[in-house]
Design a protein around this motif. Structure first.
Motif, short mmCIF file in Angstrom:
data_model
loop_
_atom_site.label_atom_id
_atom_site.label_comp_id
_atom_site.label_asym_id
_atom_site.label_seq_id
_atom_site.Cartn_x
_atom_site.Cartn_y
_atom_site.Cartn_z
N PHE A 12 -7.22 0.74 4.29
CA PHE A 12 -7.16 0.71 2.88
C PHE A 12 -8.04 1.90 2.19
CE2 PHE A 12 -4.42 -2.92 3.59
CZ PHE A 12 -3.59 -2.99 2.69
N GLU B 289 -1.24 3.73 -6.84
CA GLU B 289 -0.86 2.70 -6.08
C GLU B 289 -1.99 2.26 -4.93
OE1 GLU B 289 1.07 5.50 -6.77
OE2 GLU B 289 2.55 4.74 -7.75
N ARG B 290 -2.56 3.48 -4.56
CA ARG B 290 -3.79 3.27 -3.54
C ARG B 290 -4.93 2.37 -3.88
NH1 ARG B 290 -3.06 8.15 1.08
NH2 ARG B 290 -1.15 8.21 1.21
N ALA C 78 -7.23 5.52 2.94
CA ALA C 78 -6.06 5.77 2.35
C ALA C 78 -6.40 6.18 0.68
CB ALA C 78 -4.94 4.70 2.21
N GLU C 79 -7.44 5.37 0.33
CA GLU C 79 -7.70 5.77 -1.08
C GLU C 79 -8.51 6.86 -1.17
OE1 GLU C 79 -10.42 6.01 -4.35
OE2 GLU C 79 -11.11 5.14 -2.45
N SER D 29 -3.67 -1.05 -4.18
CA SER D 29 -3.20 -1.83 -2.93
C SER D 29 -4.97 -2.21 -2.33
CB SER D 29 -2.99 -0.86 -2.13
OG SER D 29 -1.42 -0.73 -2.17
N SER E 247 -4.28 8.55 -6.47
CA SER E 247 -3.03 7.56 -6.47
C SER E 247 -3.27 6.17 -6.94
CB SER E 247 -2.89 7.47 -4.83
OG SER E 247 -1.83 6.39 -4.76
N MET F 254 0.73 -1.29 0.03
CA MET F 254 0.00 0.06 -0.03
C MET F 254 0.96 1.17 0.14
SD MET F 254 -3.19 0.54 2.76
CE MET F 254 -2.67 1.73 3.98
N THR G 281 1.49 -0.12 5.42
CA THR G 281 0.76 -1.14 5.33
C THR G 281 0.39 -1.74 6.66
OG1 THR G 281 1.64 -1.84 3.18
CG2 THR G 281 0.32 -3.56 4.42
#
Length: 160
Positions: free
Chosen positions: A35, A47-48, A38-39, A51, A45, A1, A5
C-alpha cells in the motif's frame, strides 16, 4: 486499492470481521509495504491515499489514517469530481468511524446519504443498507446518532 489489492489485506479484513484482531494486525502489517509503495508510485492518486488511509485505520494508526483520508479528499474534491469526490469522502467517513472519530464521521455520513454518487460496490459505499449490514461500520454501530440515521431513512422509505 487503486490497482491490485494484496490478498493478505483481504485476509486481514476477514480476520477483523471474525473478531480476530491479533491475526488481522499481522496480515495488515504484511500488506502495508504494498500500500505504501503504491502511494509513493502515484502520490497524486486520491484512491491510493484513501486505500492507505483505510489500511492505517484498520491498523489503529489514527493520525496517519486521517491524514491519508483527508489527502484523498483534497486531491479529488466533490467540487471537481462529483462521483469520485463523494467516494473519497466515503472513505474518509469510514476512516473516521474506524478510528473512533464519531463526531466527524456521523455528519459526513449524514451528508453523503443524500449525495448522488456516494454509492459503489466496495467499502466506502454510503447507503443505509451498507450502514446497517457491513462490518466496516461496527465501531460506531451503537452510537445513537448513527442508529438515528438508519432509522430515519427506514421510516422515510415507509412513508413513500
Amino acid at each position: 486499492m487503486a490497482g491490485l489489492t494484496p490478498k493478505i489485506f483481504l485476509e486481514g479484513c476477514t480476520y477483523i470481521a471474525q473478531g480476530d484482531n491479533a491475526t488481522a494486525q499481522k496480515a495488515f502489517e504484511q500488506a502495508r509495504p504494498a500500500f505504501e509503495a503504491a502511494e509513493k508510485e502515484a502520490p497524486e492518486s486520491a484512491e491510493r491515499h484513501a486505500s492507505l488511509g483505510w489500511l492505517y485505520a484498520l491498523m489503529g494508526r489514527k493520525n496517519d489514517a486521517i491524514a491519508e483520508g483527508q489527502r484523498a479528499v483534497e486531491l479529488k474534491p466533490e467540487s471537481k469530481d462529483a462521483i469520485d469526490g463523494s467516494l473519497m469522502n466515503g472513505y474518509l467517513a469510514l476512516i473516521y468511524a474506524r478510528v473512533g472519530e464519531s463526531d466527524l464521521a456521523i455528519p459526513l455520513i449524514d451528508r453523503l446519504l443524500t449525495t448522488p454518487g456516494a454509492v459503489d460496490s466496495t467499502d466506502y459505499s454510503i447507503t443505509v443498507n451498507d450502514l446497517k449490514h457491513r462490518w466496516e461500520w461496527d465501531p460506531i454501530r451503537n452510537d445513537s446518532r448513527f442508529r438515528k440515521l438508519i432509522e430515519n431513512d427506514a421510516s422515510s422509505e415507509l412513508k413513500q
